[in-house]
Enzyme design. Structure first.
Site, PDB file in Angstrom:
ATOM      1  N   VAL A  67      22.660  77.650  36.262  1.00  0.00           N
ATOM      2  CA  VAL A  67      22.993  77.434  34.965  1.00  0.00           C
ATOM      3  C   VAL A  67      22.005  76.357  34.488  1.00  0.00           C
ATOM      4  CG1 VAL A  67      24.595  77.293  32.890  1.00  0.00           C
ATOM      5  CG2 VAL A  67      25.069  78.544  34.908  1.00  0.00           C
ATOM      6  N   CYS A  68      21.429  76.327  33.492  1.00  0.00           N
ATOM      7  CA  CYS A  68      20.640  75.146  32.706  1.00  0.00           C
ATOM      8  C   CYS A  68      20.971  75.335  31.175  1.00  0.00           C
ATOM      9  CB  CYS A  68      19.264  75.035  33.176  1.00  0.00           C
ATOM     10  SG  CYS A  68      18.160  76.512  32.177  1.00  0.00           S
ATOM     11  N   TYR A  69      20.242  74.559  30.152  1.00  0.00           N
ATOM     12  CA  TYR A  69      20.343  74.753  28.954  1.00  0.00           C
ATOM     13  C   TYR A  69      20.326  76.233  28.176  1.00  0.00           C
ATOM     14  CZ  TYR A  69      20.627  69.728  28.917  1.00  0.00           C
ATOM     15  OH  TYR A  69      20.967  68.565  29.508  1.00  0.00           O
TER      16      TYR A  69
END
Length: 109
Positions: A67-69
């Site tokens: 997960v990132c932004y």
């Protein structure tokens, strides 16, 4: 030419997996402050300092979700983790921002 060997994962599928208690490794590569302000329950923060521990602890056969932004930089991280020998690596489409918009009640602080 080697194609990235990760898959895209949508928010609904991840929500279902979490509801069904699917055994997976959930890693969040956003900056520490953003992670502290809110993250998907069960996720662990991943940065350069915590990568060695992750590689040592996370079972290679267990699905791994990155997960990132917004779901962009997680693709590079997912491809890298796949190259480290993880069999099922996923990049969360829409990232944490998308998760938070769709499932605000499922954000842990």
């Amino acid at each position: 030419m080697h194609h990235p060997s990760f898959q895209h994962l949508d928010t609904g599928t991840l929500e279902r997996w979490l509801d069904e208690s699917v055994e997976l490794t959930l890693v969040d590569i956003r900056d520490p402050q953003s992670f502290a302000q809110g993250h998907i329950p069960g996720s662990r923060h991943l940065d350069n300092d915590s990568i060695p521990a992750l590689l040592e602890e996370a079972p290679k056969e267990r699905p791994m979700v990155v997960v990132c932004y917004h779901g962009n930089s997680s693709q590079q991280a997912a491809a890298w983790l796949s190259a480290q020998g993880y069999a099922d690596v996923y990049s969360l489409d829409g990232g944490f921002v998308g998760w938070q918009q769709l499932l605000p009640s499922r954000v842990e602080v």
